[in-house]
Write an enzyme that holds these catalytic residues in place. Structure first.
Site, PDB file in Angstrom:
ATOM      1  CD  GLU A 108      -2.722   1.194   2.488  1.00  0.00           C
ATOM      2  OE1 GLU A 108      -2.675   0.274   3.325  1.00  0.00           O
ATOM      3  OE2 GLU A 108      -3.415   2.213   2.608  1.00  0.00           O
ATOM      4  NE  ARG A 143       4.275  -7.627  10.268  1.00  0.00           N
ATOM      5  CZ  ARG A 143       3.672  -6.743   9.463  1.00  0.00           C
ATOM      6  NH1 ARG A 143       2.552  -7.070   8.864  1.00  0.00           N
ATOM      7  NH2 ARG A 143       4.186  -5.551   9.279  1.00  0.00           N
ATOM      8  CE  LYS A 176       3.801   0.161   4.212  1.00  0.00           C
ATOM      9  NZ  LYS A 176       2.437  -0.102   3.805  1.00  0.00           N
TER      10      LYS A 176
HETATM   11  P1  ATP Z   1       3.148  -2.258   7.895  1.00  0.00           P
HETATM   12  O1  ATP Z   1       2.516  -3.004   9.031  1.00  0.00           O
HETATM   13  O2  ATP Z   1       4.586  -2.026   8.070  1.00  0.00           O
HETATM   14  O3  ATP Z   1       2.405  -1.024   7.509  1.00  0.00           O
HETATM   15  P2  ATP Z   1       1.802  -3.580   5.837  1.00  0.00           P
HETATM   16  O4  ATP Z   1       1.563  -5.041   5.935  1.00  0.00           O
HETATM   17  O5  ATP Z   1       0.650  -2.691   6.082  1.00  0.00           O
HETATM   18  O6  ATP Z   1       3.048  -3.241   6.679  1.00  0.00           O
HETATM   19  P3  ATP Z   1       1.834  -3.409   3.011  1.00  0.00           P
HETATM   20  O7  ATP Z   1       2.268  -2.275   2.191  1.00  0.00           O
HETATM   21  O8  ATP Z   1       0.403  -3.731   3.050  1.00  0.00           O
HETATM   22  O9  ATP Z   1       2.383  -3.167   4.452  1.00  0.00           O
HETATM   23  O10 ATP Z   1       2.682  -4.713   2.691  1.00  0.00           O
HETATM   24  C1  ATP Z   1       2.941  -5.251   1.435  1.00  0.00           C
HETATM   25  C2  ATP Z   1       3.273  -6.703   1.634  1.00  0.00           C
HETATM   26  O11 ATP Z   1       4.399  -6.846   2.487  1.00  0.00           O
HETATM   27  C3  ATP Z   1       2.135  -7.452   2.278  1.00  0.00           C
HETATM   28  O12 ATP Z   1       1.948  -8.651   1.561  1.00  0.00           O
HETATM   29  C4  ATP Z   1       2.603  -7.695   3.667  1.00  0.00           C
HETATM   30  O13 ATP Z   1       2.062  -8.903   4.139  1.00  0.00           O
HETATM   31  C5  ATP Z   1       4.126  -7.783   3.500  1.00  0.00           C
HETATM   32  N1  ATP Z   1       4.822  -7.408   4.718  1.00  0.00           N
HETATM   33  C6  ATP Z   1       4.659  -6.292   5.453  1.00  0.00           C
HETATM   34  N2  ATP Z   1       5.446  -6.315   6.541  1.00  0.00           N
HETATM   35  C7  ATP Z   1       6.143  -7.470   6.496  1.00  0.00           C
HETATM   36  C8  ATP Z   1       7.116  -8.080   7.340  1.00  0.00           C
HETATM   37  N3  ATP Z   1       7.531  -7.493   8.471  1.00  0.00           N
HETATM   38  N4  ATP Z   1       7.627  -9.270   6.975  1.00  0.00           N
HETATM   39  C9  ATP Z   1       7.220  -9.861   5.839  1.00  0.00           C
HETATM   40  N5  ATP Z   1       6.306  -9.354   5.003  1.00  0.00           N
HETATM   41  C10 ATP Z   1       5.761  -8.173   5.310  1.00  0.00           C
HETATM   42 MG    MG Z   2      -1.148  -3.047   4.970  1.00  0.00          MG
END
Ligand code: ATP
Ligand code: MG
Length: 784
Positions: free
Chosen positions: A267, A487, A497
């Protein structure tokens, strides 16, 4: 406490306690203790238990209250005692009640909230348990069939228990056993055979995501002396995935030719962090290894949080890590198609326009009650949805909801929002829309439209898998395989983020790419190579075991592995003492040849200048020598690395005793000392180049951070050395150029460098200093 002799025990009390179901010993014990007996009596009274007593389970809970009730919340004890008497609080939710009341303490009690949070009066029927277990087993079917009776019983039970918080554990276990038996049939001989002992799965630098391959050599983690959890993983075959109709798979295969298709779906609401590197590594390399393709897809359905700046930076990061998307797509590019599907969903009777406020909506979802707008006609829904699209409603006044099952144990099936109103321009679609699809509506549909074979995401999405499948199925669309993994968590840092935004906004760091952060921009600026980050991802592989945290040292180990053979050496003195070589001809300069990478002769060489003025590290001189010290001391000889031996003849100190200059002689015919110190000199008559050096420690000294992570920021994570002296190797270096400063660490040119002064970030020390990485990088403190 032993009971008092029976003579002093109040038999009436014993009788009263026996009547609430305590056994004789416990009743006597309670009666013999004044404090305890009066507390228990009060509780029995508060509960309104009649003289002839109550059922044993009730009495036992009242007794539990007398021993476990939080002392800070005494004024609310009667409420709990009455719930116990009415059996709306049972053994299942008594602990949650204690915890809740403990949090409330002496403040006023919001009874409705207490009841909601603690499941007061909630009865979970066996039928509900059966459904929850069935749903869960359906989600795990492929895995269960593969591992059969070696499935992780504890984790299976825990997952269902999470979804059905107030169910009886024994009901869940009973249903689970039944369902597993139904799916797998009775245990076979193979199921009963002992598991062959295999060595722990070490990984060579390969072990990629899928079917983590059989390891052949010592793993990097082993080399680093770090133990990590590894799993052998095989993704389900999309051809085995259940589809609503068989033609869907045929159509999908026709369109993809059976190729693996994955996506990385960030995102664009912040900068990517190293957790995303794991996600990218998984999806991009799985596709690559299988001759498939991977999309970079922006999941851009929240316009107010998203921006072009983030989009640009994500594209840059993906490229920096070496990933090549087959295409860059945006969920917003499918907004027309998604809208058409919403119309179709309404027509099929699976969506309705709802006017509940967010609070009402969430309460109904929580209480499993229908929205009053749930049973509108298709025509009405179509008209109202059109009104939403035309901007006839204010924000928050209408949503389109998926019509799932409000009684479903999985909350994600309880009529999630498909569309909401937002009067906010979108970074890609501009002003075209005022209704925006939700993540839950969009993600699965775009996966399906893009013919994704493996939709890989992190475990927090597991609970949403059911609604993902439901939506594609009710629309009669192709259903991709969804597979969740743990994760990446890294010690000493936060990977979210939202938390990173807080650190930046509250100025704990200087911007998104501050080298102390875990964003990819930060790692890049600090001097990390994309190879080292990908190496970490390969080394840790992929697991479904949640809550594992990878030691930061493993990342640094991967980094050193990569940099060691790549990076030119330079000599830099952080805290200089001037050394005058009294027998070096004044006005002359000698060029000394230094191999760029000493252990790789083919890596070339460069020249450094030696004149009669040299600078050495302050920690490399001591007034008092000792046998374990290999630096310089009065009358002692050491080697100036790559040059000659020098001997210290005279020490000049200021009136505080601080050494300001050493006077030495060198032996041009002798470079025999094995212990060498690094030094910096320059052309005769010139001063060596001054540079700024930034040394970084962990942003959080604690390895694992809890909810109060923000209070744990290390205030001393950055030390700036404004005037270190460098040899000429670094002259002309540009942003991101890397060097190994001899005996000090790996460094990288920072973007703050100017024409007048280069600024270097310490990427990492040569060897880790677990307690304080900053020290390892600083020879003034680390050397004896
Ligand atoms: P954050 O919690 O940091 O905002 P998010 O999951 O909201 O992360 P996205 O932009 O939606 O961030 O993530 C894109 C992809 O990266 C998703 O498929 C998510 O599952 C994966 N992802 C995010 N954080 C991790 C992590 N710490 N380890 C592995 N994969 C991750
Ligand atoms: Mg997300």
């Amino acid at each position: 406490m032993p009971p008092k002799p029976s003579a002093v025990i109040d038999e009436a009390l014993v009788e009263r306690f026996t009547k609430i179901g305590l056994d004789a010993t416990k009743a006597k014990e309670a009666a013999s203790n004044n404090t305890m007996s009066s507390t228990l009596l009060d509780i029995i009274t508060e509960a309104g238990v009649p003289v002839d007593g109550c059922e044993k389970p009730v009495g036992q809970l009242l007794y539990l209250i007398s021993t476990k009730y939080p002392a800070n919340a005494l004024k609310h004890r009667a409420v709990l005692a009455q719930c116990v008497a009415k059996k709306t609080v049972t053994a299942i939710n008594i602990q949650a009640s204690f915890d809740y009341l403990h949090r409330v303490g002496s403040q006023d009690l919001d009874v409705a909230d207490f009841e909601k949070q603690c499941g007061v009066g909630v009865v979970i029927t066996k039928e509900q348990v059966r459904e929850a277990v069935a749903t869960f087993i359906e989600e795990r079917l492929a895995e269960l069939k593969e591992v059969r009776y070696r499935y992780n019983m504890a984790s299976y039970l825990a997952t269902v228990r999470e979804r059905l918080k107030w169910a009886e554990s024994r009901d869940i276990k009973e249903e689970m056993d039944k369902k597993v038996l139904e799916v797998l049939g009775p245990k076979t001989e193979a199921d009963n055979a002992p598991v062959p002992k295999t060595k722990p799965a070490p990984v060579a630098a390969a072990a990629a995501p899928v079917a983590n391959e059989a390891p052949k050599e010592k793993s990097l983690a082993e080399l680093a002396g770090i133990s990590i959890h590894r799993e052998s993983i095989t993704f389900p075959d999309p051809k085995d995935n259940i589809q609503e109709t068989p033609d869907l798979l045929a159509k999908h295969l026709k369109e993809t030719g059976g190729m693996v298709v994955t996506r990385f779906p960030p995102e664009p609401n912040g900068y990517l962090h190293i957790g995303h590197a794991k996600a990218m590594h998984l999806s991009f390399s799985y596709a690559k290894k299988n001759g498939g393709k991977c999309y970079l897809r922006f999941d851009d359905t929240n316009p107010e949080k998203e921006s072009q700046e983030y989009i640009d930076s994500i594209i840059e990061n993906v490229g920096w890590l070496g990933h090549k998307p087959c295409d860059t797509t945006y969920s917003s590019h499918y907004f027309d198609q998604l809208y058409d599907l919403a119309i179709e969903l309404i027509k099929r009777g699976y969506a309705y326009v709802c006017h509940q406020t967010p609070k009402e909506l969430s309460e109904c979802r929580q209480n499993m009650t229908d929205s009053p707008y749930r049973n509108r006609s298709v025509e009405e829904n179509l008209a109202l949805f059109e009104d939403m699209k035309k901007g006839k409603y204010e924000e928050g006044k209408a949503t389109l909801r998926m019509k799932g099952d409000m009684k479903h144990p999985n909350p994600c099936m309880r009529d999630l929002i498909a569309y909401r109103i937002k009067y906010h321009p979108h970074p890609v679609s501009g002003d075209k829309w005022v209704i925006y699809p939700s993540y839950d509506y969009t993600h699965c549909l775009v996966d399906s439209i893009e013919n994704i074979t493996h939709s890989l995401c992190t475990l927090e999405f597991e609970v949403r898998r059911l609604s993902y499948n439901w939506l594609v199925d009710v629309l009669g669309l192709y259903r991709p395989v969804v597979w969740e993994y743990a994760r990446l968590n890294l010690t000493h840092t936060v990977l979210s983020k939202r938390k990173i935004i807080t650190l930046v906004k509250d100025k704990h760091v200087n911007g998104w790419d501050d080298p102390r952060l875990s964003t990819l921009n930060a790692f890049r600026r600090k001097g990390y190579t994309p190879e080292s980050i990908n190496l970490l991802c390969e080394t840790i592989g992929v697991t479904r075991a949640n809550n594992t945290t990878i030691p930061y040292e493993l990342l640094e180990f991967c980094l050193r592995q990569d940099l060691n053979d790549k990076v030119t050496r330079a000599m830099v003195v952080l805290d200089p003492i001037k050394v005058v070589i009294t027998n070096f001809p004044e006005g002359q300069t000698e060029e000394i040849t230094v191999n760029n990478i000493p252990h790789i002769p083919t890596a070339g060489s460069h020249k450094v200048q030696l004149s009669n003025v040299v600078y050495i590290e302050r920690t490399d001189f001591r007034l008092q020598d000792d046998p374990n010290y290999f630096g310089l001391a009065p009358n002692k000889e050491v080697l100036l690395r790559y040059a000659y031996n020098i001997k210290c003849n005279e020490v000049i100190q200021d009136n505080t005793g601080k050494v300001t200059e050493l006077r030495v002689t060198y032996d041009k015919t002798n470079a025999t000392k094995t212990k060498a110190i690094h030094w910096v000199s320059s052309k005769s008559g010139q001063k060596p180049t001054a540079i700024e050096v930034r040394l970084y420690g962990h942003l959080f000294l604690e390895e694992n951070l809890g909810d109060d992570w923000i209070t744990k920021v290390n205030p001393n994570s950055l030390e700036i050395i404004p005037n270190a002296l460098a040899d000429d190797t670094i002259l002309g270096a540009k942003e991101y150029d890397r060097f190994q400063f001899e005996r000090t660490g790996f460094f990288c040119v920072d973007k703050d460098s100017t024409a007048e002064k280069l600024v270097f970030n310490r990427t990492c020390a040569l060897k880790e200093n677990k307690a304080d990485p900053k020290k390892a990088a600083d020879p003034r403190r680390s050397r004896k």
